[in-house]
Design an enzyme around this catalytic site. Structure first.
Site, PDB file in Angstrom:
ATOM      1  N   ALA A  67       0.732  -1.181  -0.054  1.00 56.40           N
ATOM      2  CA  ALA A  67       0.030   0.015  -0.166  1.00 56.40           C
ATOM      3  C   ALA A  67       1.089   1.250   0.036  1.00 56.40           C
ATOM      4  O   ALA A  67       2.275   1.151   0.375  1.00 56.40           O
ATOM      5  CB  ALA A  67      -0.873  -0.041   1.329  1.00 56.40           C
ATOM      6  N   GLY A 110       0.734  -5.142   0.856  1.00 55.93           N
ATOM      7  CA  GLY A 110      -0.519  -5.007   0.179  1.00 55.93           C
ATOM      8  C   GLY A 110      -0.371  -5.756  -1.244  1.00 55.93           C
ATOM      9  O   GLY A 110      -1.213  -6.316  -1.714  1.00 55.93           O
ATOM     10  N   GLU A 113      -0.572  -9.202  -0.409  1.00 60.30           N
ATOM     11  CA  GLU A 113      -1.963  -9.601  -0.197  1.00 60.30           C
ATOM     12  C   GLU A 113      -2.791  -9.667  -1.485  1.00 60.30           C
ATOM     13  O   GLU A 113      -3.847 -10.410  -1.550  1.00 60.30           O
ATOM     14  CB  GLU A 113      -2.564  -8.665   0.799  1.00 60.30           C
ATOM     15  CG  GLU A 113      -1.745  -8.622   2.289  1.00 60.30           C
ATOM     16  CD  GLU A 113      -2.138  -7.741   3.270  1.00 60.30           C
ATOM     17  OE1 GLU A 113      -1.945  -6.398   2.677  1.00 60.30           O
ATOM     18  OE2 GLU A 113      -2.495  -7.774   4.207  1.00 60.30           O
ATOM     19  N   GLU A 133       5.093  -5.068   6.851  1.00 55.88           N
ATOM     20  CA  GLU A 133       4.504  -3.844   7.431  1.00 55.88           C
ATOM     21  C   GLU A 133       4.887  -3.864   9.002  1.00 55.88           C
ATOM     22  O   GLU A 133       5.094  -2.615   9.322  1.00 55.88           O
ATOM     23  CB  GLU A 133       2.808  -4.304   7.753  1.00 55.88           C
ATOM     24  CG  GLU A 133       2.221  -4.140   6.508  1.00 55.88           C
ATOM     25  CD  GLU A 133       1.997  -5.469   5.681  1.00 55.88           C
ATOM     26  OE1 GLU A 133       2.884  -6.367   5.893  1.00 55.88           O
ATOM     27  OE2 GLU A 133       1.130  -5.786   4.617  1.00 55.88           O
TER      28      GLU A 133
HETATM   29  C1  HXC Z   1       5.113   4.350  -1.388  1.00 61.64           C
HETATM   30  C2  HXC Z   1       6.848   3.327  -2.278  1.00 61.64           C
HETATM   31  C3  HXC Z   1       6.448   2.088  -1.594  1.00 61.64           C
HETATM   32  C4  HXC Z   1       5.250   2.020  -0.863  1.00 61.64           C
HETATM   33  C5  HXC Z   1       8.526   2.019  -2.679  1.00 61.64           C
HETATM   34  N1  HXC Z   1       8.024   3.054  -3.064  1.00 61.64           N
HETATM   35  N2  HXC Z   1       7.445   1.344  -1.795  1.00 61.64           N
HETATM   36  N3  HXC Z   1       6.012   4.549  -2.065  1.00 61.64           N
HETATM   37  N4  HXC Z   1       4.612   3.147  -0.803  1.00 61.64           N
HETATM   38  N5  HXC Z   1       4.739   0.958  -0.373  1.00 61.64           N
HETATM   39  C6  HXC Z   1       8.836   4.384  -3.726  1.00 61.64           C
HETATM   40  C7  HXC Z   1       9.963   4.578  -2.873  1.00 61.64           C
HETATM   41  O1  HXC Z   1       9.593   5.882  -1.840  1.00 61.64           O
HETATM   42  C8  HXC Z   1      10.887   5.428  -3.924  1.00 61.64           C
HETATM   43  O2  HXC Z   1      10.197   6.704  -4.478  1.00 61.64           O
HETATM   44  C9  HXC Z   1      10.527   4.232  -5.161  1.00 61.64           C
HETATM   45  O3  HXC Z   1       9.216   3.580  -4.737  1.00 61.64           O
HETATM   46  C10 HXC Z   1      11.605   3.276  -5.252  1.00 61.64           C
HETATM   47  O4  HXC Z   1      11.756   2.546  -4.000  1.00 61.64           O
HETATM   48  P1  HXC Z   1      13.191   2.561  -3.363  1.00 61.64           P
HETATM   49  O5  HXC Z   1      12.893   2.324  -1.951  1.00 61.64           O
HETATM   50  O6  HXC Z   1      14.115   3.443  -3.738  1.00 61.64           O
HETATM   51  O7  HXC Z   1      13.778   1.170  -3.978  1.00 61.64           O
HETATM   52  P2  HXC Z   1      14.714  -0.007  -3.498  1.00 61.64           P
HETATM   53  O8  HXC Z   1      15.725   0.525  -2.547  1.00 61.64           O
HETATM   54  O9  HXC Z   1      14.954  -0.811  -4.614  1.00 61.64           O
HETATM   55  O10 HXC Z   1      13.706  -0.761  -2.308  1.00 61.64           O
HETATM   56  C11 HXC Z   1      12.791  -1.640  -2.654  1.00 61.64           C
HETATM   57  C12 HXC Z   1      11.978  -1.881  -1.453  1.00 61.64           C
HETATM   58  C13 HXC Z   1      11.458  -0.592  -0.721  1.00 61.64           C
HETATM   59  C14 HXC Z   1      12.560  -2.668  -0.839  1.00 61.64           C
HETATM   60  C15 HXC Z   1      10.568  -2.606  -1.949  1.00 61.64           C
HETATM   61  O11 HXC Z   1      10.896   0.227  -1.474  1.00 61.64           O
HETATM   62  C16 HXC Z   1      10.588  -0.831   0.329  1.00 61.64           C
HETATM   63  O12 HXC Z   1      10.828  -1.362   1.355  1.00 61.64           O
HETATM   64  N6  HXC Z   1       9.078  -0.292   0.084  1.00 61.64           N
HETATM   65  C17 HXC Z   1       8.341  -0.564   1.007  1.00 61.64           C
HETATM   66  C18 HXC Z   1       7.738  -1.910   1.356  1.00 61.64           C
HETATM   67  C19 HXC Z   1       6.723  -2.087   2.267  1.00 61.64           C
HETATM   68  O13 HXC Z   1       6.822  -1.455   3.633  1.00 61.64           O
HETATM   69  N7  HXC Z   1       5.492  -2.453   2.164  1.00 61.64           N
HETATM   70  C20 HXC Z   1       4.408  -2.569   3.056  1.00 61.64           C
HETATM   71  C21 HXC Z   1       3.575  -1.204   3.012  1.00 61.64           C
HETATM   72  S1  HXC Z   1       2.205  -1.306   4.021  1.00 61.64           S
HETATM   73  P3  HXC Z   1      10.916   8.026  -4.176  1.00 61.64           P
HETATM   74  O14 HXC Z   1      10.436   9.043  -4.727  1.00 61.64           O
HETATM   75  O15 HXC Z   1      10.857   7.996  -2.493  1.00 61.64           O
HETATM   76  O16 HXC Z   1      12.528   7.822  -4.564  1.00 61.64           O
HETATM   77  C22 HXC Z   1       1.059  -2.077   3.669  1.00 61.64           C
HETATM   78  C23 HXC Z   1      -0.240  -2.149   4.307  1.00 61.64           C
HETATM   79  C24 HXC Z   1      -1.314  -3.001   3.367  1.00 61.64           C
HETATM   80  O17 HXC Z   1       1.188  -2.662   2.211  1.00 61.64           O
HETATM   81  C25 HXC Z   1      -2.628  -2.659   4.297  1.00 61.64           C
HETATM   82  C26 HXC Z   1      -3.728  -2.942   3.295  1.00 61.64           C
HETATM   83  C27 HXC Z   1      -4.018  -1.897   2.327  1.00 61.64           C
END
Ligand code: HXC
Length: 259
Positions: A67, A110, A113, A133
């Protein structure tokens, strides 16, 4: 169908629709609009008789990295309650046609999911699944603790959900999370191949069978068996049943019309 954050091809291949998540710079982070678009597209495709199977994919780098954290960061619980995004997720789950997730790269939070909300998952060798998360101070909210546990068992789900670790495609396969792992250049082709096989079957029988398998996920054995039996009887109300059985007897291929 024109959307901002997804690309939809209703006739990607005969009887097969393709929905591509399309926020590549954000690794297909699932913002609210994207999810609403996805819900709308799936509802439209579900209505089209020509479509018999739907594939959801991302790009090679990411299916979806979760998400949209930036959109959620400042929200409180009442904001989330009012947004009621899970109504959208529930609608996706109710899609009657089979959905295959074709996953390459990140399928996190997400994103994992969403893949699990689909009916089958074809993974590229580069796919990475996880529920990270916990690392940002929350927990899964769109079925992660429930579907993952049913798919991979308690101890595996517990470790993934409590540590946020990612698993690779092969490990996901060994745990029962994905159907198949194929080289990166083939994951979409493999999903299309599977979709084509399904599209040859009676759409009515496919719909009733999907419903019944899902019932096993959501109910006890007795209730599930009862539900299955009703749907089994129902297939005998279709012309496709007559066509399928007479084709068998006449030693020819069936031509299913969906009625
Ligand atoms: C918003 C995101 C994002 C996310 C990545 N980006 N994941 N933006 N929400 N979930 C954006 C980053 O901010 C960045 O943009 C760009 O995508 C590239 O990501 P990087 O981090 O620079 O890439 P990398 O170093 O290769 O790392 C990849 C990654 C990391 C390991 C996937 O991005 C990451 O850990 N993302 C978050 C994963 C996460 O925690 N997901 C769960 C979310 S909570 P900018 O512009 O900043 O450079 C969830 C709850 C669901 O899903 C609940 C139900 C709806």
């Amino acid at each position: 169908m024109e959307f901002e954050f997804i690309l939809v091809q209703a006739a990607y291949a005969p009887h097969i629709a393709l929905v591509q998540l399309n926020r590549p710079k954000e690794l297909n982070a699932l913002n609210l609009q994207l999810m609403l678009e996805l819900k709308k597209a799936l509802a439209q495709l579900d209505e089209q008789d020509e479509v018999r199977c739907i594939i959801i994919t991302g790009n090679q780098q990411a299916f979806a990295a979760g998400a949209d954290i930036k959109q959620m960061e400042s929200k409180g619980p009442i904001d989330l309650l009012k947004i009621d995004q899970f109504e959208t997720w529930d609608q996706i789950r109710k899609t009657k046609k089979p959905i295959i997730a074709a996953v390459s790269g990140f399928a996190l939070g997400g994103g994992c999911e969403l893949a699990m909300t689909c009916d089958m998952i074809i993974a590229s060798e580069t796919a990475k699944f996880g529920q990270p998360e916990i690392k940002i101070g929350i927990m899964p909210g769109a079925g992660g603790t429930q579907r993952l546990t049913r798919a991979v068992g308690k101890v595996n789900a517990m470790e993934m959900v409590l540590t946020g670790k990612f698993i690779g495609a092969e490990e996901a396969k060994n745990m029962g999370l994905v159907n198949r792992v194929v080289p990166e250049e083939l994951y979409l082709d493999e999903a299309v191949k599977l979709a084509k096989e399904i599209a040859l079957m009676s759409p009515i029988a496919i719909r009733l069978a999907k419903e019944s398998v899902n019932k096993a996920f959501e109910s006890g054995l007795q209730e599930g068996l009862f539900f299955e039996r009703k749907n089994f009887y129902m297939t005998f109300a279709s012309n496709d049943q007559k066509e399928g059985m007479s084709a068998f007897v006449e030693k020819r291929r069936p031509d299913f019309k969906g009625n």
